[in-house]
Enzyme design. Structure first.
Site, PDB file in Angstrom:
ATOM      1  N   HIS A 470     -57.610 -24.732  32.637  1.00 32.51           N
ATOM      2  CA  HIS A 470     -57.496 -23.943  31.409  1.00 32.51           C
ATOM      3  C   HIS A 470     -57.496 -24.821  30.155  1.00 32.51           C
ATOM      4  O   HIS A 470     -57.650 -24.329  29.038  1.00 32.51           O
ATOM      5  CB  HIS A 470     -56.212 -23.102  31.454  1.00 32.51           C
ATOM      6  CG  HIS A 470     -56.295 -21.810  30.691  1.00 32.51           C
ATOM      7  ND1 HIS A 470     -57.372 -21.472  29.922  1.00 32.51           N
ATOM      8  CD2 HIS A 470     -55.426 -20.766  30.605  1.00 32.51           C
ATOM      9  CE1 HIS A 470     -57.170 -20.290  29.372  1.00 32.51           C
ATOM     10  NE2 HIS A 470     -55.989 -19.833  29.783  1.00 32.51           N
ATOM     11  N   ASP A 474     -61.743 -21.494  28.850  1.00 29.34           N
ATOM     12  CA  ASP A 474     -60.979 -20.322  28.422  1.00 29.34           C
ATOM     13  C   ASP A 474     -61.128 -19.203  29.449  1.00 29.34           C
ATOM     14  O   ASP A 474     -62.075 -19.199  30.257  1.00 29.34           O
ATOM     15  CB  ASP A 474     -61.468 -19.827  27.067  1.00 29.34           C
ATOM     16  CG  ASP A 474     -61.151 -20.815  25.949  1.00 29.34           C
ATOM     17  OD1 ASP A 474     -60.159 -21.550  26.089  1.00 29.34           O
ATOM     18  OD2 ASP A 474     -61.903 -20.863  24.963  1.00 29.34           O
TER      19      ASP A 474
END
Length: 499
Positions: A470, A474
């Site tokens: 992450h 995204d």
């Protein structure tokens, strides 16, 4: 006398094999039962031993050739050439005793980029054994691969400096071989009495190297394995069969069962086995991945009907033209390449404070082996056809199971596919293979009722899981990637039109 070396029986329903490796070349002296070559089938690896002592005359089926059962592999000139190599030099016997024996050091070979040490896993020879040039002496384990060490010269193994379990450095000294006069007859006269032993008992023949390796991995001794090779030689398949059998109940068990049994101490029923270097590295890297990456997993499901229909329609034509089966992995690789072009973040990696975007796809394909999980890499998968991908994955998979992957074949991956479905997994969350930012988990194809156009229809469905870092990717990008993979698999025509 010329002896023909032919393909042995390969097993039930197996009619052909590929010549994987020749361990001898024309002109080499061979001993009876010495391993000549290794064949690979769809199911197992088959080792072909020499039926007699002599000299290799001709190799009819080279490496990579496809051969049927009983096909001619090579020819052997039978005789004593395997031991007194200079048979043609009989007119000058006086020169033989005068020829000095020299020593040759057996060194640790190059282990690969950034690898500086290894552990001695198994010695296949003992001090005093006669060895042929290029005969495998021992096997080393590094963090990533197993490395076989062949004899640099023919002779007698006179000294082992690094025993099983020892840690050795790249370029370090493993053993010493006495070559020259000592190569033809054990010049180390202390052991002549041991020479007749192999002829008095068929169980003293040398086992297949791969069988020795597998016995060490399974914790078996030769006494626990029934050899089916010539003169009782233990082959790799014998070890697999022995390992699959349930352990026999202790003979004394019935008599030792008192009316009021005393609970056994837990420690006496435990077994402690040192982790291999590969398993230690897997454990360390997986934990590092969890500690370093901000790992998240997103899920979707895909209807595999379209891919299954294409495989069914074209599998025979595909195999006839390309010589390889049309599997699922080429479709998934192509679908991932397609999705990575749209979402390049998933194909990127973090380097310090920089993000490195890859304008290529080096696809890692996770493969389970008897010693642990390895991830060979299909380089430039974005430039390959379906057939090229299938051939490369098959080649790397065979090498992985045989423990013959090179360091170069496991480095540089930019994205990974892991297929837990082959083991029956319905859903799981794969762990990232650092420094990569994405890994796709495939799972079992299962018929499930689906609502399609207002009707309940049974469809072959698979759950997909994308684990991603992450810090780079995204949530929107991760979901988009997985949807594009789903779309490409449910309508493979999109791959042709780049949609």
């Amino acid at each position: 006398m010329t002896i023909e070396i032919r393909v042995p029986t390969l097993g039930e329903s197996v009619t052909e094999a590929t010549v994987a490796t020749w361990f001898k070349k024309p002109g080499d002296a061979v001993a009876v039962d010495e391993m000549l070559c290794e064949l690979e089938t769809d199911k197992v690896t088959v080792e072909v031993p020499s039926p007699a002592a002599g000299v290799m005359a001709e190799i009819v089926a080279p490496e990579g050739a496809t051969v049927g059962v009983d096909a001619l592999l090579a020819t052997l000139t039978e005789g004593e050439g395997a031991k007194p190599a200079p048979a043609a030099a009989a007119p000058a016997p006086a020169a033989t005793p005068a020829e000095p024996a020299s020593t040759v050091d057996v060194m640790v070979p190059t282990l690969g980029e950034s690898v500086t040490e290894a552990t001695v896993a198994t010695w296949f020879k003992q001090v005093g054994d006669t060895v042929a040039q290029d005969e495998m002496l021992c096997e080393l384990e590094t963090d990533k691969v197993s490395v076989e060490v062949p004899a640099p010269a023919a002779g007698t193994l006179t000294e082992i400096l690094a025993p099983d379990g020892a840690t050795v450095q790249a370029g370090g000294k493993l053993a010493v071989i006495a070559s020259g006069a000592g190569a033809t007859a054990p010049a180390s006269a202390p052991a002549p009495a041991a020479a007749p032993a192999p002829t008095t008992t068929g169980k003293d023949v040398e086992n297949a190297p791969s069988a020795n390796k597998l016995m060490a991995e399974k914790g078996l001794t030769p006494d626990q394995v029934t050899g089916t090779g010539k003169d009782g030689r233990i082959m790799k398949e014998d070890v697999l069969n022995a390992a699959a059998k349930p352990a026999p109940a202790p003979a004394a068990a019935p008599a030792a069962t008192p009316r009021a049994p005393v609970p056994a101490d837990d420690a006496s029923r435990e077994e402690r086995v040192k982790m291999t270097r590969l398993r230690q590295t897997i454990a360390r890297r997986l934990k590092e991945s969890q500690n370093t990456a901000a790992m998240l997993t997103t899920y979707n499901e895909v209807d595999m009907g379209a891919v299954m229909d294409i495989r069914k329609e074209y599998k025979e034509l595909f195999q006839k033209k390309h010589g390889v089966k049309l599997g699922f992995m080429s479709f998934f690789t192509k679908a991932c390449v397609h999705a990575l072009k749209e979402v390049p973040d998933v194909n990127a990696e973090i380097d310090g404070t920089d993000v490195v975007y890859k304008n290529y796809v080096h696809m890692g394909v996770a493969v389970g082996t008897p010693t642990g999980l390895v991830v060979p890499v299909v380089r430039n998968a974005d430039q390959m056809s379906f057939a090229e991908i299938e051939k490369k994955i098959a080649e790397l998979g065979q090498k992985a199971v045989a423990g013959k992957l090179s360091m170069a074949e496991m480095q540089g991956g930019s994205f990974t596919i892991s297929n837990g479905g082959v083991y029956g997994s319905l859903m799981s969350s794969p762990i990232l293979n650092p420094p990569q930012s994405g890994i796709l988990g495939m799972h079992k194809i299962q018929d499930r009722p689906m609502a399609i156009n207002g009707e309940v229809v049974i469809r072959p469905m698979m759950y997909l899981a994308l684990s991603y870092d992450h810090r780079v990717v995204d949530g929107k990008g991760a979901v988009t990637f997985l949807v594009r993979v789903k779309e490409a698999l449910e309508d493979p025509r999109r791959l042709l039109m780049d949609l």
